[in-house]
Design an enzyme around this catalytic site. Structure first.
Site, PDB file in Angstrom:
ATOM      1  N   HIS A 239       0.860  -1.307   0.123  1.00  0.00           N
ATOM      2  CA  HIS A 239       0.053   0.069   0.061  1.00  0.00           C
ATOM      3  C   HIS A 239       0.775   1.358  -0.149  1.00  0.00           C
ATOM      4  O   HIS A 239       0.591   2.005  -0.735  1.00  0.00           O
ATOM      5  CB  HIS A 239      -0.883  -0.102   1.284  1.00  0.00           C
ATOM      6  N   ASP A 240       1.785   1.260   0.958  1.00  0.00           N
ATOM      7  CA  ASP A 240       2.477   2.762   1.244  1.00  0.00           C
ATOM      8  C   ASP A 240       3.331   3.017   0.027  1.00  0.00           C
ATOM      9  O   ASP A 240       3.907   4.170   0.004  1.00  0.00           O
ATOM     10  CB  ASP A 240       3.197   2.433   2.547  1.00  0.00           C
TER      11      ASP A 240
END
Ligand code: BDR
Ligand code: CA
Length: 313
Positions: A239-240
């Protein structure tokens, strides 16, 4: 070319760690003023130690690392379980001998914003507590930060509840402060980051690259893939890393600008990021560029190339 001044705030966890490693390989174009840590995936002591240990293990001892909030603004901390007890699964990094910055994250972010005179950008990939504290203590910061990129929220759906994403759920009050602050936001939400299911070939390609950055990132990816196989319930998502990609390679994402607000009180919608899809609030200024789609081929090529290019340097 002038480097982009940036402060990054992580709750270092597995995908935060990989985003951080990627960022550290971009110092030719990024002026990393500071890196800050917040409680989220695991408690602050662990996210802060992971952050400092990674920065130092990769040789960036000149970058200040600051500790931030140990708990959300108004609620008890709820940690994730998927990153293991330390936040990095079974990956062990030699402990740094360096100390954290004397000032806390909110002050460090504010100082950087003042020094950069309106040019600073921020990346925040955990609960938004540190940025919210900076806004509460120094309201003028909203005129001093050019843009805030967050991994958090989602246009549709969630992973903590059916309506909310983890970072938004953990500290919805902080996220609401951020969205209502007047700051310009890029929201890289869960509905887009979930599309990036880590392919095994990506891990294998990075594994073959002989740099400390590639070694560390592939160890973390290996843990994520093994854990998910054991649990048999989820695919691994970085995600990040997608939020970091939005800063240095935005062309793989498609954005649309909306007015977004955050639900803090809902009984089943705590932490829901609510976008005005149909302009029912015409008097509200659109405050966020929201990622709506991603070119997956372009994203994974960009990701692998970071490691390849860095090896060549
Ligand atoms: C977010 O939650 C955390 O577990 C990840 O690090 C990411 O920032 C995804 O919902
Ligand atoms: Ca995170």
């Amino acid at each position: 070319m002038k480097k982009l001044p940036i402060v990054m705030d992580f709750d270092t966890g597995t995908d935060d760690a990989i985003a951080l490693i990627c960022a550290l390989m971009h110092r030719d174009i990024l002026d990393i003023r500071a890196i800050t840590a917040v409680a989220g995936n695991v408690p602050l002591e662990a996210t802060a130690a992971n952050t400092l240990n990674i920065v130092d293990a990769l040789g960036h001892t000149d970058i200040p690392v600051a500790k931030g909030a140990a708990a959300p603004l108004k609620r008890e901390l709820k940690c994730a379980i998927s990153h293991g007890k330390t936040g990095l699964g079974d990956v062990v990094i030699p402990p740094s001998k360096r100390s954290f910055s004397e000032k806390d994250a909110a002050e460090v972010i504010y100082d950087a914003a003042v020094e950069c005179k309106g040019e600073l950008i921020c990346l925040a990939t955990g609960p938004q507590t540190n940025l919210a504290l900076a806004i509460q203590r120094h309201p003028d910061i909203v005129h001093l930060i050019k843009k805030v990129y967050i991994m958090g929220g989602c246009l549709v759906g969630g992973n903590m509840t059916q309506a909310s994403e983890f970072n938004a759920y953990v500290d919805p009050d902080a996220l609401q402060i951020l969205f209502r602050s007047g700051l310009d936001i890029a929201m890289i939400g869960l509905d887009v980051t979930l599309q990036t299911e880590l392919p095994v070939w990506v891990k294998e390609m990075v594994e073959r690259i002989e740099t400390p950055e590639a070694r560390l990132a592939s160890q973390v990816m290996d843990f994520c893939l093994r854990r998910n196989k054991e649990w048999g319930y989820d695919v691994a998502n970085l995600h990040d890393v997608v939020a970091f990609c939005a800063i240095v390679n935005p062309s793989v994402l498609r954005f649309k600008r909306y007015y977004v607000d955050v639900e803090t009180e809902g009984t089943i919608t705590r932490g829901m990021t609510v976008a005005d899809f149909r302009d029912v609030c015409p008097d509200k200024e659109k405050n966020a560029d929201c990622a709506e789609d991603i070119d997956l081929g372009g994203f994974w090529k960009w990701f692998v190339d970071i490691f390849k290019d860095y090896e060549r340097k």
